[in-house]
Design an enzyme around this catalytic site. Structure first.
Site, PDB file in Angstrom:
ATOM      1  N   LEU A  33     113.832   5.143 -50.614  1.00  0.00           N
ATOM      2  CA  LEU A  33     114.079   6.426 -51.315  1.00  0.00           C
ATOM      3  C   LEU A  33     113.718   6.364 -52.796  1.00  0.00           C
ATOM      4  CD1 LEU A  33     117.473   7.429 -49.619  1.00  0.00           C
ATOM      5  CD2 LEU A  33     115.145   7.982 -48.890  1.00  0.00           C
ATOM      6  N   LYS A  84     101.937   5.336 -55.545  1.00  0.00           N
ATOM      7  CA  LYS A  84     100.653   6.031 -55.370  1.00  0.00           C
ATOM      8  C   LYS A  84     100.071   6.705 -56.611  1.00  0.00           C
ATOM      9  CE  LYS A  84     102.699  10.422 -54.041  1.00  0.00           C
ATOM     10  NZ  LYS A  84     102.610  11.631 -53.249  1.00  0.00           N
ATOM     11  N   SER A 124      93.010   4.816 -48.679  1.00  0.00           N
ATOM     12  CA  SER A 124      92.655   5.969 -49.507  1.00  0.00           C
ATOM     13  C   SER A 124      91.154   6.018 -49.735  1.00  0.00           C
ATOM     14  CB  SER A 124      93.360   5.822 -50.861  1.00  0.00           C
ATOM     15  OG  SER A 124      92.854   6.751 -51.790  1.00  0.00           O
ATOM     16  N   TYR A 148      95.873   0.715 -58.510  1.00  0.00           N
ATOM     17  CA  TYR A 148      96.268   1.375 -57.260  1.00  0.00           C
ATOM     18  C   TYR A 148      95.171   1.209 -56.205  1.00  0.00           C
ATOM     19  CZ  TYR A 148      96.862   5.015 -53.795  1.00  0.00           C
ATOM     20  OH  TYR A 148      96.961   5.682 -52.595  1.00  0.00           O
ATOM     21  N   LYS A 152      94.914  -0.961 -52.339  1.00  0.00           N
ATOM     22  CA  LYS A 152      94.488  -0.451 -51.031  1.00  0.00           C
ATOM     23  C   LYS A 152      93.377  -1.338 -50.465  1.00  0.00           C
ATOM     24  CE  LYS A 152      97.365   2.868 -50.773  1.00  0.00           C
ATOM     25  NZ  LYS A 152      98.500   2.724 -49.862  1.00  0.00           N
ATOM     26  N   ASN A 197     100.583  15.249 -61.172  1.00  0.00           N
ATOM     27  CA  ASN A 197      99.243  14.754 -61.515  1.00  0.00           C
ATOM     28  C   ASN A 197      98.188  15.472 -60.695  1.00  0.00           C
ATOM     29  OD1 ASN A 197      99.991  12.553 -63.250  1.00  0.00           O
ATOM     30  ND2 ASN A 197     100.753  11.511 -61.431  1.00  0.00           N
TER      31      ASN A 197
HETATM   32  P1  NAD Z   1     105.265   9.221 -51.207  1.00  0.00           P
HETATM   33  O1  NAD Z   1     105.621   8.548 -52.483  1.00  0.00           O
HETATM   34  O2  NAD Z   1     105.733  10.611 -50.992  1.00  0.00           O
HETATM   35  O3  NAD Z   1     105.786   8.336 -49.967  1.00  0.00           O
HETATM   36  C1  NAD Z   1     105.922   6.939 -50.025  1.00  0.00           C
HETATM   37  C2  NAD Z   1     107.320   6.616 -49.524  1.00  0.00           C
HETATM   38  O4  NAD Z   1     107.489   5.188 -49.521  1.00  0.00           O
HETATM   39  C3  NAD Z   1     108.420   7.182 -50.426  1.00  0.00           C
HETATM   40  O5  NAD Z   1     109.386   7.845 -49.623  1.00  0.00           O
HETATM   41  C4  NAD Z   1     109.020   5.958 -51.107  1.00  0.00           C
HETATM   42  O6  NAD Z   1     110.398   6.141 -51.373  1.00  0.00           O
HETATM   43  C5  NAD Z   1     108.743   4.883 -50.090  1.00  0.00           C
HETATM   44  N1  NAD Z   1     108.609   3.518 -50.620  1.00  0.00           N
HETATM   45  C6  NAD Z   1     107.822   3.084 -51.634  1.00  0.00           C
HETATM   46  N2  NAD Z   1     107.959   1.743 -51.773  1.00  0.00           N
HETATM   47  C7  NAD Z   1     108.837   1.340 -50.818  1.00  0.00           C
HETATM   48  C8  NAD Z   1     109.374   0.092 -50.459  1.00  0.00           C
HETATM   49  N3  NAD Z   1     109.043  -1.037 -51.092  1.00  0.00           N
HETATM   50  N4  NAD Z   1     110.249   0.044 -49.416  1.00  0.00           N
HETATM   51  C9  NAD Z   1     110.598   1.174 -48.754  1.00  0.00           C
HETATM   52  N5  NAD Z   1     110.132   2.387 -49.059  1.00  0.00           N
HETATM   53  C10 NAD Z   1     109.247   2.453 -50.090  1.00  0.00           C
HETATM   54  O7  NAD Z   1     103.678   9.115 -51.035  1.00  0.00           O
HETATM   55  P2  NAD Z   1     102.732   9.808 -49.962  1.00  0.00           P
HETATM   56  O8  NAD Z   1     101.888  10.801 -50.663  1.00  0.00           O
HETATM   57  O9  NAD Z   1     103.493  10.193 -48.774  1.00  0.00           O
HETATM   58  O10 NAD Z   1     101.785   8.571 -49.625  1.00  0.00           O
HETATM   59  C11 NAD Z   1     102.031   7.732 -48.511  1.00  0.00           C
HETATM   60  C12 NAD Z   1     100.995   6.632 -48.489  1.00  0.00           C
HETATM   61  O11 NAD Z   1      99.703   7.225 -48.406  1.00  0.00           O
HETATM   62  C13 NAD Z   1     100.989   5.760 -49.736  1.00  0.00           C
HETATM   63  O12 NAD Z   1     100.750   4.427 -49.356  1.00  0.00           O
HETATM   64  C14 NAD Z   1      99.831   6.298 -50.535  1.00  0.00           C
HETATM   65  O13 NAD Z   1      99.261   5.323 -51.354  1.00  0.00           O
HETATM   66  C15 NAD Z   1      98.872   6.714 -49.430  1.00  0.00           C
HETATM   67  N6  NAD Z   1      97.934   7.774 -49.854  1.00  0.00           N
HETATM   68  C16 NAD Z   1      98.421   8.920 -50.402  1.00  0.00           C
HETATM   69  C17 NAD Z   1      97.539   9.909 -50.830  1.00  0.00           C
HETATM   70  C18 NAD Z   1      98.044  11.167 -51.478  1.00  0.00           C
HETATM   71  O14 NAD Z   1      97.269  11.828 -52.170  1.00  0.00           O
HETATM   72  N7  NAD Z   1      99.309  11.555 -51.292  1.00  0.00           N
HETATM   73  C19 NAD Z   1      96.162   9.729 -50.660  1.00  0.00           C
HETATM   74  C20 NAD Z   1      95.698   8.544 -50.076  1.00  0.00           C
HETATM   75  C21 NAD Z   1      96.606   7.566 -49.673  1.00  0.00           C
HETATM   76  C1  WQD Z   2      91.616  16.868 -57.751  1.00  0.00           C
HETATM   77  C2  WQD Z   2      90.608  17.588 -58.654  1.00  0.00           C
HETATM   78  C3  WQD Z   2      90.639  16.818 -60.925  1.00  0.00           C
HETATM   79  C4  WQD Z   2      94.695  18.227 -61.784  1.00  0.00           C
HETATM   80  C5  WQD Z   2      94.087  11.466 -56.473  1.00  0.00           C
HETATM   81  C6  WQD Z   2      93.979   9.964 -56.472  1.00  0.00           C
HETATM   82  C7  WQD Z   2      93.487   9.488 -55.129  1.00  0.00           C
HETATM   83  C8  WQD Z   2      94.360  10.043 -53.992  1.00  0.00           C
HETATM   84  C9  WQD Z   2      94.542  11.529 -54.095  1.00  0.00           C
HETATM   85  C10 WQD Z   2      96.015   8.424 -53.413  1.00  0.00           C
HETATM   86  C11 WQD Z   2      89.883  16.654 -59.619  1.00  0.00           C
HETATM   87  C12 WQD Z   2      91.093  18.252 -60.840  1.00  0.00           C
HETATM   88  C13 WQD Z   2      93.499  17.932 -61.169  1.00  0.00           C
HETATM   89  C14 WQD Z   2      94.714  19.183 -62.839  1.00  0.00           C
HETATM   90  C15 WQD Z   2      92.340  19.489 -62.562  1.00  0.00           C
HETATM   91  N1  WQD Z   2      95.667   9.488 -54.004  1.00  0.00           N
HETATM   92  N2  WQD Z   2      92.352  18.550 -61.564  1.00  0.00           N
HETATM   93  N3  WQD Z   2      93.535  19.774 -63.174  1.00  0.00           N
HETATM   94  O1  WQD Z   2      92.063  12.723 -58.520  1.00  0.00           O
HETATM   95  O2  WQD Z   2      90.903  13.565 -56.425  1.00  0.00           O
HETATM   96  O3  WQD Z   2      92.797  12.014 -56.220  1.00  0.00           O
HETATM   97  O4  WQD Z   2      94.976  11.885 -55.424  1.00  0.00           O
HETATM   98  O5  WQD Z   2      95.350   7.657 -52.778  1.00  0.00           O
HETATM   99  O6  WQD Z   2      93.514   8.098 -55.154  1.00  0.00           O
HETATM  100  O7  WQD Z   2      93.082   9.572 -57.486  1.00  0.00           O
HETATM  101  O8  WQD Z   2      93.237  14.326 -56.932  1.00  0.00           O
HETATM  102  O9  WQD Z   2      94.568  16.370 -57.156  1.00  0.00           O
HETATM  103  O10 WQD Z   2      94.487  14.727 -59.091  1.00  0.00           O
HETATM  104  O11 WQD Z   2      92.480  16.066 -58.560  1.00  0.00           O
HETATM  105  O12 WQD Z   2      91.325  20.056 -62.920  1.00  0.00           O
HETATM  106  O13 WQD Z   2      95.766  19.459 -63.443  1.00  0.00           O
HETATM  107  O14 WQD Z   2      91.334  18.501 -59.481  1.00  0.00           O
HETATM  108  O15 WQD Z   2      89.853  16.603 -62.065  1.00  0.00           O
HETATM  109  O16 WQD Z   2      88.573  17.137 -59.751  1.00  0.00           O
HETATM  110  P1  WQD Z   2      92.137  13.141 -57.120  1.00  0.00           P
HETATM  111  P2  WQD Z   2      93.788  15.379 -57.953  1.00  0.00           P
END
Ligand code: NAD
Ligand code: WQD
Length: 331
Positions: A33, A84, A124, A148, A152, A197
C-alpha cells in the site's frame, strides 16, 4: 487458476484483479500500500461480485512472500509491484533499483522454491528508448535515460535467464505503452499522489478545476501537429491482456507489446477529451520536457497473433472513463 497478484491494489493491478476474477480465476493480492489503498481491494470484490485474498506485505521481504506461497497453491504470479515515476527514479535511483529488482528476485525465487511455473511481468515501452517507431519486440533494447527504465530492462534479463535455466518456469514480459482510463464502473482508477506527471490525469484534474491549465510540453516535434505522440491504451484492455497472457503461457520467455498500435498526439488527446466530455481543456504550449521522445507506439501484431488479444476500447472511451473516475472518487 489461482493467481498471486503482486501490487494488486495499484492502478493496473486492481483492474487486472477484476479481469481475473471475472474470467473465473481465484486471486491473492499482495501489496504494501505504498502507492495505493486497501479499500481498492473491496471495490474490486464489489465489481466482480467475488472475494479475493489480500496480504498487506512488502514483496521484497522473502519471509513474507514465503508465507503466502506456503499458505496457498499458487499456479501463477503477475508482478506489478514497483515504483514507476520516471523523474523520481533520477532523484532516488537506489530506492528504484532496490524495490523494482529485489521484488522480481524474491518473487521469482519463491516460484522456484514452490514449483510455480507461470510468471507475468509488468515491463514498459520505455525499454525501447529511441528506437524507430513502431516498436517491435525483436528490437535491441536501447539504454534508457533514467533508472526506472533500467530496472525494467534488468528485470526482463533476470527473468529471461531464470527461464532459460529452469525449463518449467514460463515467463511473459509485457511491455505496456501508455495506460489510461478507468474501470467502466467509475469505482477504481488512477489517483496519483500530488500533481500528476502523466497527461491524462493532468487533463482530468484541469477540467475538474484542481489545476489551472494543461501545459503542453513542446509543439516542435516532427509529428503530425508538433506535439508528442503516444500509444494510449485503456487500462481494462491492458488488464484483459494479462488474462490472455496467462492463458496462453507456454514454455520459455515471451515478450509482448500491449498497446493499440495507434499513435495519438497531445493535441489530439485534448481534442478527443473535449469531444467525449463536452468541455474545453485550457492549455498553453511550453518548452519540451527533458527526456521525452517525439513518438512512441507499438507494433501489436505479435500479441494479436499469439494471444488472440487486441485492444477494443477507443480514445473516446479512455477519456470518458478517466473522467467518470475523476468525478466519482474523493481525495
Ligand atoms: P501503481 O503504483 O498504481 O501500482 C503498483 C502497486 O505496487 C502499488 O499498489 C504499490 O503500493 C505496490 N508496491 C510497490 N512496491 C511494493 C512492494 N515492494 N511490495 C508490495 N507492494 C508494492 O502503478 P501501476 O501504474 O499500476 O503500475 C504497475 C506496474 O506496471 C509497475 O511495475 C509499473 O512500473 C508498470 N508500468 C506502468 C505503466 C504506467 O504508465 N502506469 C507503464 C508501463 C509499466
Ligand atoms: C505523454 C505525452 C508528454 C504531461 C510515462 C513514462 C513511461 C510509462 C508511461 C511507466 C508526452 C505530454 C505530459 C503534461 C504534456 N510509465 N505531456 N503535458 O512520458 O509517454 O510515459 O508514462 O512505465 O515510462 O515515461 O507519458 O503521460 O507523461 O506523457 O504535454 O502535463 O504528454 O510530453 O508527449 P510518457 P506522459
Amino acid at each position: 487458476m489461482q493467481i498471486l497478484v503482486a501490487g494488486g491494489a495499484g492502478y493496473i493491478g486492481s483492474h487486472t484483479c477484476t479481469a481475473l476474477l471475472e474470467a473465473g480465476h481465484r486471486v491473492i493480492a499482495a501489496d504494501n500500500l505504498c502507492n495505493s489503498k486497501a479499500e481498492t481491494i473491496i471495490k474490486v470484490e464489489h465489481i466482480a461480485g467475488k472475494d479475493m485474498v489480500f496480504y498487506e506485505i512488502d514483496v521484497t521481504d522473502t519471509a513474507s512472500v514465503d508465507t503466502v506461497f506456503a499458505n496457498h497453491e499458487i499456479d501463477g504470479v503477475i508482478h506489478f509491484a514497483g515504483f514507476k515515476a520516471v523523474g523520481e527514479s533520477v532523484e532516488k535511483p537506489l530506492d528504484y533499483y532496490y524495490n523494482n529488482i529485489v521484488s522480481t528476485m524474491v518473487l521469482s525465487r519463491a516460484c522456484m522454491k514452490y514449483g510455480v511455473g507461470k510468471f507475468v511481468f509488468s515491463s514498459s515501452a520505455t525499454v525501447y528508448g529511441e528506437n524507430q517507431v513502431p516498436f517491435v519486440e525483436t528490437m535491441d533494447l536501447l539504454p534508457t535515460t533514467n533508472p526506472y527504465g533500467e530496472t525494467k530492462a534488468v528485470s526482463e534479463r533476470i527473468l529471461t535467464d531464470a527461464a532459460r535455466a529452469n525449463p518449467g518456469f514460463k515467463v511473459s514480459l509485457l511491455r505496456y505503452f501508455n495506460p489510461v482510463g478507468a474501470h467502466e464502473s467509475g469505482l477504481i482508477g488512477e489517483s496519483p499522489n500530488g500533481i500528476p506527471n502523466n497527461l491524462m490525469p493532468f487533463i482530468t484534474q484541469v477540467v475538474k478545476g484542481k489545476l489551472d491549465r494543461l501545459q503542453i510540453f513542446g509543439n516542435d516535434y516532427p509529428t503530425i501537429d508538433g506535439t508528442g505522440v503516444r500509444d494510449y491504451i485503456h487500462v481494462m484492455d491492458l488488464a484483459e491482456g494479462h488474462v490472455s497472457a496467462l492463458d496462453h503461457l507456454t514454455e520459455g520467455v515471451h515478450i509482448y507489446n500491449l498497446g493499440t498500435g495507434q499513435g495519438t498526439s497531445v493535441l489530439q488527446l485534448v481534442r478527443a477529451f473535449e469531444e467525449a466530455i463536452g468541455v474545453e481543456v485550457p492549455f498553453e504550449i511550453v518548452t519540451r520536457r527533458p527526456g521525452d521522445i517525439a513518438e512512441c507506439y507499438a507494433d501489436v501484431s505479435k500479441a494479436q497473433e499469439e494471444l488472440g488479444w487486441t485492444a477494443r476500447r477507443d480514445i473516446i472511451a479512455m477519456c470518458r472513463d478517466a473522467w467518470r473516475f475523476e468525478n466519482s472518487y474523493s481525495d
